[in-house]
Design a protein around this motif. Sequence first.
Motif, PDB file in Angstrom:
ATOM      1  N   ALA A 110       0.975   4.254  -2.771  1.00  0.00           N
ATOM      2  CA  ALA A 110       0.771   5.661  -2.415  1.00  0.00           C
ATOM      3  C   ALA A 110       1.942   6.520  -2.863  1.00  0.00           C
ATOM      4  CB  ALA A 110       0.563   5.786  -0.905  1.00  0.00           C
TER       5      ALA A 110
ATOM      6  N   GLU B 152       0.117  11.780   4.141  1.00  0.00           N
ATOM      7  CA  GLU B 152      -0.909  11.066   3.374  1.00  0.00           C
ATOM      8  C   GLU B 152      -0.408   9.682   2.940  1.00  0.00           C
ATOM      9  OE1 GLU B 152      -1.958  13.654   0.196  1.00  0.00           O
ATOM     10  OE2 GLU B 152      -3.174  14.990   1.458  1.00  0.00           O
ATOM     11  N   ILE B 153       0.859   9.584   2.578  1.00  0.00           N
ATOM     12  CA  ILE B 153       1.422   8.292   2.198  1.00  0.00           C
ATOM     13  C   ILE B 153       1.393   7.328   3.381  1.00  0.00           C
ATOM     14  CG2 ILE B 153       3.536   7.109   1.482  1.00  0.00           C
ATOM     15  CD1 ILE B 153       4.208   9.585  -0.189  1.00  0.00           C
TER      16      ILE B 153
ATOM     17  N   ALA C  51      -4.136   2.617   6.615  1.00  0.00           N
ATOM     18  CA  ALA C  51      -5.594   2.519   6.468  1.00  0.00           C
ATOM     19  C   ALA C  51      -6.021   1.065   6.328  1.00  0.00           C
ATOM     20  CB  ALA C  51      -6.039   3.312   5.249  1.00  0.00           C
TER      21      ALA C  51
ATOM     22  N   ASN D  38      -0.569   7.523   5.991  1.00  0.00           N
ATOM     23  CA  ASN D  38      -1.978   7.225   6.295  1.00  0.00           C
ATOM     24  C   ASN D  38      -2.525   6.144   5.373  1.00  0.00           C
ATOM     25  OD1 ASN D  38      -1.938   9.177   8.277  1.00  0.00           O
ATOM     26  ND2 ASN D  38      -2.911  10.758   7.020  1.00  0.00           N
ATOM     27  N   THR D  39      -2.121   6.162   4.114  1.00  0.00           N
ATOM     28  CA  THR D  39      -2.568   5.126   3.181  1.00  0.00           C
ATOM     29  C   THR D  39      -2.039   3.771   3.604  1.00  0.00           C
ATOM     30  OG1 THR D  39      -2.649   6.699   1.342  1.00  0.00           O
ATOM     31  CG2 THR D  39      -2.512   4.369   0.767  1.00  0.00           C
TER      32      THR D  39
ATOM     33  N   GLN E 237       1.489   7.178  -6.503  1.00  0.00           N
ATOM     34  CA  GLN E 237       0.337   8.029  -6.760  1.00  0.00           C
ATOM     35  C   GLN E 237       0.633   9.498  -6.482  1.00  0.00           C
ATOM     36  OE1 GLN E 237      -2.932   7.115  -8.050  1.00  0.00           O
ATOM     37  NE2 GLN E 237      -1.468   5.546  -8.673  1.00  0.00           N
ATOM     38  N   HIS E 238       1.605   9.761  -5.622  1.00  0.00           N
ATOM     39  CA  HIS E 238       1.991  11.142  -5.314  1.00  0.00           C
ATOM     40  C   HIS E 238       3.187  11.597  -6.152  1.00  0.00           C
ATOM     41  CE1 HIS E 238      -0.589  10.517  -1.752  1.00  0.00           C
ATOM     42  NE2 HIS E 238      -0.695  11.835  -1.752  1.00  0.00           N
TER      43      HIS E 238
ATOM     44  N   ASP F  28       0.825  -1.208   0.000  1.00  0.00           N
ATOM     45  CA  ASP F  28       0.000   0.000   0.000  1.00  0.00           C
ATOM     46  C   ASP F  28       0.862   1.262   0.000  1.00  0.00           C
ATOM     47  OD1 ASP F  28      -2.233  -1.572  -0.007  1.00  0.00           O
ATOM     48  OD2 ASP F  28      -2.692  -1.333   2.128  1.00  0.00           O
TER      49      ASP F  28
END
Length: 311
Positions: free
Chosen positions: A210, A303-304, A310, A306-307, A213-214, A206
């Motif tokens: 991430a 955010e990375i 999650a 957190n992904t 994706q960023h 994950d």
Amino acid sequence: MLTPLGLKNWLFYFLCVFYFFQAANLQANPTNPAKLLVLDFELHDFTQLPAPAAELTRTQTAQGILAAALQTAGYALVAIDKNLQNQANQGFGYLVSHPDKAAELGKTLQADYVLVGRVQKPSYLFAYLMVQVVEVKTGKQLAEFSREAKGEAIEATRRALLQIAADIPTALPTAKASTSPSEALSFSAPIYQKNTSKDFDTVIDDLLFAISQHNFRLTEQSTIGQAIAERETKSFPKITVLHFCNLTYAQALLEKNIASPLHMPCRISVRQVNNQVVIETLLLPNNAAEQAFIDEINQILQEIVNTGAAA
């Protein structure tokens, strides 16, 4: 995968570089940085309704935000008891209109400069954060800085105060911070951490997703825990460190002199602790002059993480 020999060399190199830069940083710092006294802000509300709780909170937190930004920039902050400021402030707006009295207060506390702040609210829609810079030696106001903050949100106030903090050194041409911008780079930075009960390998997958994706590129995946287990021929908790980079951000950080090459690439560590997987990343340290840019990168890092955590 990082081999045992590679791990040993990597740790030795890291420690050598760390202590070299720490020693250089200590030698570069001047012994007498400028001492700033940042007073509590005063609310000047020109609207017809009494000040709401949010406006009072803004006013009460402004001093701390500005002081923290200036301390990060390398200035020495002088502490003051609120009662002492109240005694010097003989009435509403007194210190704002009497810089000589603010200077007397600063002289009592052995400060070089006094920053007198106020929140001026002419409308329900916005307020102005205003800071006067007073030189203690002469008792004169050197400059006044003002920034607009729309609404009552603390974040808008924070942005305005960080902009003011970046302007203040222009009013202190002979005053020194404890370090120059390039020397202020520090190895100390806040750690952002999340725990999850997800499977270790799933967390790694994950996080890799991430990162891509960023618009960051993975540069290395160091399976440190596995390397130690193989060397010792016994089980060892899983520990993996992901190294990743975005060249556009890296170039900007280096050109603006707000990060060391040792801050790059970005890193996230993933480690197994009992039934939990702990995910951590080093955020970039605050920088008063470029805080908005620092916040942008730190938000991406969070955010990375957190992904990865999650469910």
